[in-house]
Design a protein around this motif. Structure first.
Motif, PDB file in Angstrom:
ATOM      1  N   MET A 166       0.841  -1.173   0.000  1.00  0.00           N
ATOM      2  CA  MET A 166       0.000   0.000   0.000  1.00  0.00           C
ATOM      3  C   MET A 166       0.888   1.240   0.000  1.00  0.00           C
ATOM      4  O   MET A 166       1.815   1.348   0.773  1.00  0.00           O
ATOM      5  CB  MET A 166      -0.916  -0.015   1.241  1.00  0.00           C
ATOM      6  CG  MET A 166      -1.800   1.172   1.326  1.00  0.00           C
ATOM      7  SD  MET A 166      -2.916   1.265   2.757  1.00  0.00           S
ATOM      8  CE  MET A 166      -3.176  -0.383   3.267  1.00  0.00           C
ATOM      9  N   HIS A 167       0.571   2.146  -0.900  1.00  0.00           N
ATOM     10  CA  HIS A 167       1.320   3.396  -1.032  1.00  0.00           C
ATOM     11  C   HIS A 167       0.951   4.321   0.134  1.00  0.00           C
ATOM     12  O   HIS A 167      -0.209   4.455   0.485  1.00  0.00           O
ATOM     13  CB  HIS A 167       0.960   4.039  -2.374  1.00  0.00           C
ATOM     14  CG  HIS A 167       1.783   5.214  -2.740  1.00  0.00           C
ATOM     15  ND1 HIS A 167       3.124   5.119  -3.035  1.00  0.00           N
ATOM     16  CD2 HIS A 167       1.464   6.523  -2.860  1.00  0.00           C
ATOM     17  CE1 HIS A 167       3.590   6.319  -3.326  1.00  0.00           C
ATOM     18  NE2 HIS A 167       2.598   7.192  -3.229  1.00  0.00           N
ATOM     19  N   THR A 184      -6.196   5.587  -7.453  1.00  0.00           N
ATOM     20  CA  THR A 184      -6.822   4.627  -6.545  1.00  0.00           C
ATOM     21  C   THR A 184      -7.938   3.855  -7.226  1.00  0.00           C
ATOM     22  O   THR A 184      -8.032   2.638  -7.091  1.00  0.00           O
ATOM     23  CB  THR A 184      -7.372   5.363  -5.299  1.00  0.00           C
ATOM     24  OG1 THR A 184      -6.292   6.015  -4.639  1.00  0.00           O
ATOM     25  CG2 THR A 184      -8.042   4.405  -4.345  1.00  0.00           C
ATOM     26  N   ASP A 233      -6.233   1.674 -10.326  1.00  0.00           N
ATOM     27  CA  ASP A 233      -5.308   0.609  -9.920  1.00  0.00           C
ATOM     28  C   ASP A 233      -5.891  -0.342  -8.872  1.00  0.00           C
ATOM     29  O   ASP A 233      -5.287  -1.364  -8.568  1.00  0.00           O
ATOM     30  CB  ASP A 233      -4.012   1.205  -9.365  1.00  0.00           C
ATOM     31  CG  ASP A 233      -3.221   1.973 -10.401  1.00  0.00           C
ATOM     32  OD1 ASP A 233      -3.548   1.868 -11.603  1.00  0.00           O
ATOM     33  OD2 ASP A 233      -2.284   2.686 -10.007  1.00  0.00           O
ATOM     34  N   HIS A 234      -7.022   0.013  -8.299  1.00  0.00           N
ATOM     35  CA  HIS A 234      -7.628  -0.783  -7.222  1.00  0.00           C
ATOM     36  C   HIS A 234      -6.635  -1.006  -6.088  1.00  0.00           C
ATOM     37  O   HIS A 234      -6.553  -2.085  -5.502  1.00  0.00           O
ATOM     38  CB  HIS A 234      -8.162  -2.117  -7.741  1.00  0.00           C
ATOM     39  CG  HIS A 234      -9.237  -1.943  -8.755  1.00  0.00           C
ATOM     40  ND1 HIS A 234     -10.538  -1.631  -8.419  1.00  0.00           N
ATOM     41  CD2 HIS A 234      -9.209  -1.986 -10.112  1.00  0.00           C
ATOM     42  CE1 HIS A 234     -11.256  -1.514  -9.513  1.00  0.00           C
ATOM     43  NE2 HIS A 234     -10.477  -1.723 -10.554  1.00  0.00           N
ATOM     44  N   GLU A 235      -5.877   0.018  -5.791  1.00  0.00           N
ATOM     45  CA  GLU A 235      -4.871  -0.035  -4.726  1.00  0.00           C
ATOM     46  C   GLU A 235      -5.152   1.113  -3.751  1.00  0.00           C
ATOM     47  O   GLU A 235      -5.104   2.275  -4.131  1.00  0.00           O
ATOM     48  CB  GLU A 235      -3.472   0.112  -5.319  1.00  0.00           C
ATOM     49  CG  GLU A 235      -2.349   0.003  -4.314  1.00  0.00           C
ATOM     50  CD  GLU A 235      -2.187  -1.390  -3.746  1.00  0.00           C
ATOM     51  OE1 GLU A 235      -1.764  -1.507  -2.592  1.00  0.00           O
ATOM     52  OE2 GLU A 235      -2.497  -2.367  -4.456  1.00  0.00           O
ATOM     53  N   ASP A 243     -14.066  -1.275  -4.421  1.00  0.00           N
ATOM     54  CA  ASP A 243     -13.162  -2.085  -3.596  1.00  0.00           C
ATOM     55  C   ASP A 243     -13.677  -2.187  -2.171  1.00  0.00           C
ATOM     56  O   ASP A 243     -13.597  -3.244  -1.546  1.00  0.00           O
ATOM     57  CB  ASP A 243     -11.747  -1.507  -3.613  1.00  0.00           C
ATOM     58  CG  ASP A 243     -11.088  -1.630  -4.977  1.00  0.00           C
ATOM     59  OD1 ASP A 243     -11.533  -2.465  -5.783  1.00  0.00           O
ATOM     60  OD2 ASP A 243     -10.123  -0.887  -5.230  1.00  0.00           O
TER      61      ASP A 243
END
Length: 90
Positions: free
Chosen positions: A1-2, A20, A23-25, A44
């Protein structure tokens, strides 16, 4: 996770939100006082909630375990050729 500072997040809000979502991150945003929060897409978040619901349900977890067992033993439901043809013709 960033992980980024709240100032970085505020200065580049649109970019981080687009990143977000695409990238679904999730992104961890840290405040000066040390408190943090997470930014993630609504899709998500909903997916995470569904996963938590399943994991917290002993009935659903038991059904999954039984399904894994029948799959490993090759004991599961086997559709007829006619049913397979109907499914694949969609």
């Amino acid at each position: 996770m960033h992980s980024i500072s709240v100032n970085q997040f505020r200065d580049n809000l649109k970019t981080y939100i687009e990143q977000t979502v695409s990238d679904h991150e999730p992104i961890k945003v840290t405040r000066r006082a040390g408190e943090s929060f997470i930014v993630m897409s609504a899709d998500d978040w909903e997916r995470e909630q569904e996963t938590l619901h399943v994991l917290q349900s002993s009935t659903l977890m038991q059904q999954i375990a039984e399904s894994i067992g029948t799959h490993k033993n090759n004991d599961g439901y086997k559709p007829t050729q006619e049913q397979l043809n109907e499914i694949t013709s969609l």
